[in-house]
Design an enzyme around this catalytic site. Structure first.
Site, PDB file in Angstrom:
ATOM      1  N   ILE A  36       0.833  -1.205   0.000  1.00  0.00           N
ATOM      2  CA  ILE A  36       0.000   0.000   0.000  1.00  0.00           C
ATOM      3  C   ILE A  36       0.872   1.261   0.000  1.00  0.00           C
ATOM      4  CG2 ILE A  36      -1.891   1.226   1.138  1.00  0.00           C
ATOM      5  CD1 ILE A  36      -2.686  -1.463   2.441  1.00  0.00           C
ATOM      6  N   THR A  86      11.893  -5.660   4.906  1.00  0.00           N
ATOM      7  CA  THR A  86      11.656  -7.058   5.273  1.00  0.00           C
ATOM      8  C   THR A  86      11.347  -7.790   3.967  1.00  0.00           C
ATOM      9  OG1 THR A  86       9.263  -6.817   5.438  1.00  0.00           O
ATOM     10  CG2 THR A  86      10.568  -6.267   7.416  1.00  0.00           C
ATOM     11  N   SER A  92       2.279  -7.628   8.195  1.00  0.00           N
ATOM     12  CA  SER A  92       0.873  -7.508   7.780  1.00  0.00           C
ATOM     13  C   SER A  92       0.164  -8.817   7.436  1.00  0.00           C
ATOM     14  CB  SER A  92       0.799  -6.580   6.560  1.00  0.00           C
ATOM     15  OG  SER A  92       1.373  -7.203   5.427  1.00  0.00           O
ATOM     16  N   THR A 125      -6.238  -1.331  10.260  1.00  0.00           N
ATOM     17  CA  THR A 125      -7.044  -2.352   9.575  1.00  0.00           C
ATOM     18  C   THR A 125      -8.396  -2.551  10.250  1.00  0.00           C
ATOM     19  OG1 THR A 125      -7.136  -4.746   9.251  1.00  0.00           O
ATOM     20  CG2 THR A 125      -5.676  -4.006  10.949  1.00  0.00           C
ATOM     21  N   ASP A 126      -9.357  -3.064   9.483  1.00  0.00           N
ATOM     22  CA  ASP A 126     -10.661  -3.409  10.063  1.00  0.00           C
ATOM     23  C   ASP A 126     -10.572  -4.654  10.955  1.00  0.00           C
ATOM     24  OD1 ASP A 126     -10.315  -5.340   8.060  1.00  0.00           O
ATOM     25  OD2 ASP A 126     -12.252  -4.999   7.087  1.00  0.00           O
ATOM     26  N   GLU A 127      -9.439  -5.387  10.849  1.00  0.00           N
ATOM     27  CA  GLU A 127      -9.349  -6.652  11.589  1.00  0.00           C
ATOM     28  C   GLU A 127      -9.298  -6.446  13.099  1.00  0.00           C
ATOM     29  OE1 GLU A 127      -6.845  -9.638   9.790  1.00  0.00           O
ATOM     30  OE2 GLU A 127      -6.976  -8.647   7.850  1.00  0.00           O
ATOM     31  N   TYR A 181      -1.720 -10.871  14.501  1.00  0.00           N
ATOM     32  CA  TYR A 181      -1.631  -9.672  13.648  1.00  0.00           C
ATOM     33  C   TYR A 181      -2.605  -8.605  14.115  1.00  0.00           C
ATOM     34  CZ  TYR A 181      -2.758  -6.582   9.720  1.00  0.00           C
ATOM     35  OH  TYR A 181      -3.037  -5.469   8.953  1.00  0.00           O
ATOM     36  N   SER A 214      -1.824  -7.076  17.449  1.00  0.00           N
ATOM     37  CA  SER A 214      -0.692  -6.135  17.444  1.00  0.00           C
ATOM     38  C   SER A 214      -1.096  -4.813  16.802  1.00  0.00           C
ATOM     39  CB  SER A 214       0.522  -6.754  16.750  1.00  0.00           C
ATOM     40  OG  SER A 214       0.271  -6.951  15.363  1.00  0.00           O
ATOM     41  N   LYS A 215      -1.952  -4.864  15.775  1.00  0.00           N
ATOM     42  CA  LYS A 215      -2.431  -3.616  15.169  1.00  0.00           C
ATOM     43  C   LYS A 215      -3.351  -2.879  16.157  1.00  0.00           C
ATOM     44  CE  LYS A 215      -1.913  -2.110  11.586  1.00  0.00           C
ATOM     45  NZ  LYS A 215      -0.863  -1.211  11.007  1.00  0.00           N
ATOM     46  N   ASN A 220      -7.289  -4.705   0.991  1.00  0.00           N
ATOM     47  CA  ASN A 220      -6.900  -4.036  -0.257  1.00  0.00           C
ATOM     48  C   ASN A 220      -6.499  -5.065  -1.299  1.00  0.00           C
ATOM     49  OD1 ASN A 220      -5.341  -0.852   0.478  1.00  0.00           O
ATOM     50  ND2 ASN A 220      -6.934  -1.877   1.655  1.00  0.00           N
ATOM     51  N   LYS A 225      -0.850 -13.027  -0.236  1.00  0.00           N
ATOM     52  CA  LYS A 225      -2.219 -12.672   0.125  1.00  0.00           C
ATOM     53  C   LYS A 225      -3.156 -13.256  -0.929  1.00  0.00           C
ATOM     54  CE  LYS A 225      -0.709  -9.972   3.533  1.00  0.00           C
ATOM     55  NZ  LYS A 225      -0.394  -8.574   3.508  1.00  0.00           N
ATOM     56  N   TYR A 285      -9.090 -21.771   1.960  1.00  0.00           N
ATOM     57  CA  TYR A 285      -9.131 -22.248   3.347  1.00  0.00           C
ATOM     58  C   TYR A 285     -10.561 -22.617   3.753  1.00  0.00           C
ATOM     59  CZ  TYR A 285      -4.582 -19.791   3.863  1.00  0.00           C
ATOM     60  OH  TYR A 285      -3.299 -19.346   3.730  1.00  0.00           O
TER      61      TYR A 285
END
Ligand code: NAD
Ligand code: TYD
Length: 357
Positions: free
Chosen positions: A12, A35, A84, A133-135, A159, A162-163, A189, A198, A216
């Site tokens: 992004i 990374t 991410s 994020t929405d997560e 994840y 942590s966000k 995204n 992703k 999955y």
């Protein structure tokens, strides 16, 4: 005027910098650790462009961030840098805590010191924009209303936890110190330069390589999908007009189950790059073991950003996914370099050599 943007060699952030410099001459200082997810090849078109200054480094390196702030005097810091990928966070959460939590904290500390010493007018105009994020809101039931900005935080993966922690720190720096922060919580995204771990880019590159398309569980998990350039326009708008201390949810009003996404990608490839044997790409779909703790549904209510800042996505899912598939078909070298690991040499060949020259 200058922006300090962290993590802008990622998916992004790179799209943001490319779009930013296509419509502004304001210099961007890009601080990225490079990374596995950092890919300077995505910014190859900026080679030799003095408006893009790349610095390899960690947001958790307070001394480095302080030096960059003192040297470049940015009017805003945009924090895209993060680990991410949910699946990686399940296998090895440590990096997520280090970057997303500790790194964001150190970045905030360096920014607080810099901001605190600015002249009053610059202090008032300064912004720290945190990309989230929405997560963080957790998982919705089938008929639950979409996430608003006041939905409680219920993160379920390392994840998203942590966000969530980073969002809380950003909020606290506003509340406690008055730092003019803005937070955006965006849905999934997709688009150019997306690392093929992703869902959407993985399905495109695996399909073209004749590999299995791993879905999955039952494939009925629902995400809201937003074309990356729409996310970038939302961030530009929030930076320009968002109220300090406020949170803005960003989404595409486009909820779809994963299996529908995969079938759409397959159908576009059938049309644009049919398989040599005449069979359909969907024959490569393979249902695999579900992700542990897999969130069932995310949905974003993006009415606040539309109402208060007049932002709406420009792409529909149909137009955005077509552009995305076309981009991957038109950029086989970018994909090949990611797959071979050659993208990691880019800094050596393009940047280190330049400095030595
Ligand atoms: P990405 O993984 O593609 O890129 C992350 C970038 O951050 C990489 O270039 C990486 O090298 C860099 N980075 C990682 N750790 C760092 C550190 N300690 N210091 C400096 N740089 C570091 O991620 P992305 O998909 O571009 O996501 C960007 C941001 O947007 C993240 O904060 C993510 O949580 C958020 N977000 C992503 C999505 C999505 O669908 N991808 C949706 C909503 C929000
Ligand atoms: P992903 O792109 O990893 O984003 P996130 O987990 O942050 O939403 O995954 C999107 C959805 O696709 C998620 O429900 C998991 C699923 N998925 C698969 O079914 N197969 C895959 O190979 C991947 C990577 C994801």
């Amino acid at each position: 005027m200058t922006l300090l943007i962290t993590g802008a060699a990622g998916f992004i952030g790179a799209n943001f910098v490319l779009d930013w410099l296509a419509q502004s001459d304001e210099t961007v200082v890009n601080l990225d650790k490079l990374t596995y997810a950092g890919n300077l090849e995505s910014l190859a078109s900026l080679q030799g462009d003095a408006r893009h200054i790349f610095v390899q480094g960690d947001i958790g390196d307070g001394a480095l961030v302080a030096r960059l702030l003192a040297e470049y005097r940015p009017r805003a810091v945009l924090n895209f840098a993060a680990e991410s990928h949910v699946d990686r966070s399940i296998h090895s959460p440590e990096d997520f805590i280090q970057t997303n939590v500790v790194g964001t904290f150190r970045l905030l500390e360096a920014v607080r010191a810099y901001w605190g010493a600015l002249p009053e007018a610059d202090k008032a105009a300064f912004r720290f924009l945190h990309v989230s994020t929405d997560e963080v809101y957790g998982s919705l039931g089938k008929n639950d209303p979409a996430f608003t900005e006041t939905h409680r935080y219920e993160p379920n993966s390392p994840y998203s936890a942590s966000k969530a922690a980073s969002d809380h720190l950003v909020r606290a720096y506003h509340h406690t110190y008055g730092l003019p922060v803005l937070t955006t919580n965006c849905s999934n995204n997709y688009g150019p330069y997306h690392f093929p771990e992703k869902l959407i880019p993985l399905m495109i590159v695996n399909a073209l390589a004749g590999k299995a398309l791993p879905v999955y569980g039952d494939g009925m998990q629902v995400r809201d999908w937003l074309y990356v350039k729409d996310h970038c326009s939302a961030i530009r708008r929030v930076l320009q007009a968002g109220q300090p201390g406020e949170v803005y949810n960003v989404g595409g009003w486009n909820e779809k189950p994963n299996i529908e996404i995969v079938n759409t990608v397959c159908a576009l490839l059938d049309e644009l790059r049919p398989r040599a044997d005449g069979t359909r790409y969907s024959a490569q779909i393979s249902y695999v073991k579900d992700r542990p703790g897999h969130d069932r549904r995310y949905a974003i209510d993006a009415s606040k950003i539309e109402r208060e800042l007049g932002w709406k996505p420009a792409e529909t899912f149909a137009s955005g996914i077509r552009k995305t598939v076309q981009w991957y078909l038109a950029n086989p070298d970018w994909v090949a370099h990611v797959q071979s690991g050659a993208y990691r040499d880019w800094i050596q060949t393009q940047y280190v050599r330049d400095e030595a020259a």
